[in-house]
Design a protein around this motif. Structure first.
Motif, PDB file in Angstrom:
ATOM      1  N   ARG A  80       0.753  -1.055  -0.026  1.00 33.15           N
ATOM      2  CA  ARG A  80      -0.025  -0.018   0.064  1.00 33.15           C
ATOM      3  C   ARG A  80       0.848   1.355   0.130  1.00 33.15           C
ATOM      4  O   ARG A  80       0.679   2.144  -0.756  1.00 33.15           O
ATOM      5  N   VAL A  81       2.105   1.131   0.599  1.00 30.87           N
ATOM      6  CA  VAL A  81       2.615   2.300   0.756  1.00 30.87           C
ATOM      7  C   VAL A  81       3.681   2.677  -0.581  1.00 30.87           C
ATOM      8  O   VAL A  81       3.565   3.828  -1.081  1.00 30.87           O
ATOM      9  N   SER A  82       3.746   1.542  -1.160  1.00 30.48           N
ATOM     10  CA  SER A  82       4.531   1.830  -2.528  1.00 30.48           C
ATOM     11  C   SER A  82       3.392   2.226  -3.581  1.00 30.48           C
ATOM     12  O   SER A  82       3.890   2.996  -4.598  1.00 30.48           O
ATOM     13  N   PHE A  87       1.649  13.183  -2.637  1.00 35.12           N
ATOM     14  CA  PHE A  87       1.087  13.968  -2.073  1.00 35.12           C
ATOM     15  C   PHE A  87       0.246  13.282  -0.930  1.00 35.12           C
ATOM     16  O   PHE A  87      -0.302  13.846  -0.045  1.00 35.12           O
ATOM     17  N   GLN A  88       0.083  11.953  -0.737  1.00 32.78           N
ATOM     18  CA  GLN A  88      -0.296  11.256   0.035  1.00 32.78           C
ATOM     19  C   GLN A  88       0.461  10.711   1.129  1.00 32.78           C
ATOM     20  O   GLN A  88       0.118  10.333   2.326  1.00 32.78           O
TER      21      GLN A  88
END
Length: 88
Positions: A80-82, A87-88
């Motif tokens: 999910r991080v990748s 901007f998130q």
């Protein structure tokens, strides 16, 4: 003090040398405020949707890709991080 051209009804700025019409000098459009987009798909607390509604945030499901804030009560996977945008 701006210099006004006789033929075109155009104001010249003495500092910048740019031409501005009288209509653009007098009026400005108000900037539309954008709502913060919050993903609460992995949230177990009932108070968070209530709070985000009171703050006028827009809530989205996990399927929507564009959100500003992702609230989770669990750990976040590296996958999910990748997938997150800068901007998130």
């Amino acid at each position: 003090m701006p210099i006004v051209a006789e033929r075109e009804n155009v104001a010249l700025s003495p500092l910048s040398g740019r031409r501005k019409t009288n209509s653009s000098v007098m009026t400005k459009k108000p900037r539309e405020s954008k709502k913060l987009v919050v993903n609460l798909s992995n949230c177990k607390y009932d108070i968070l949707p209530t709070v985000t509604k009171s703050l006028q945030f827009r809530q989205v499901d996990d399927d929507d890709a564009m959100w500003d804030l992702y609230w989770t009560d669990l750990s976040v996977s590296s996958e999910r991080v990748s997938r997150m945008a800068s901007f998130q």
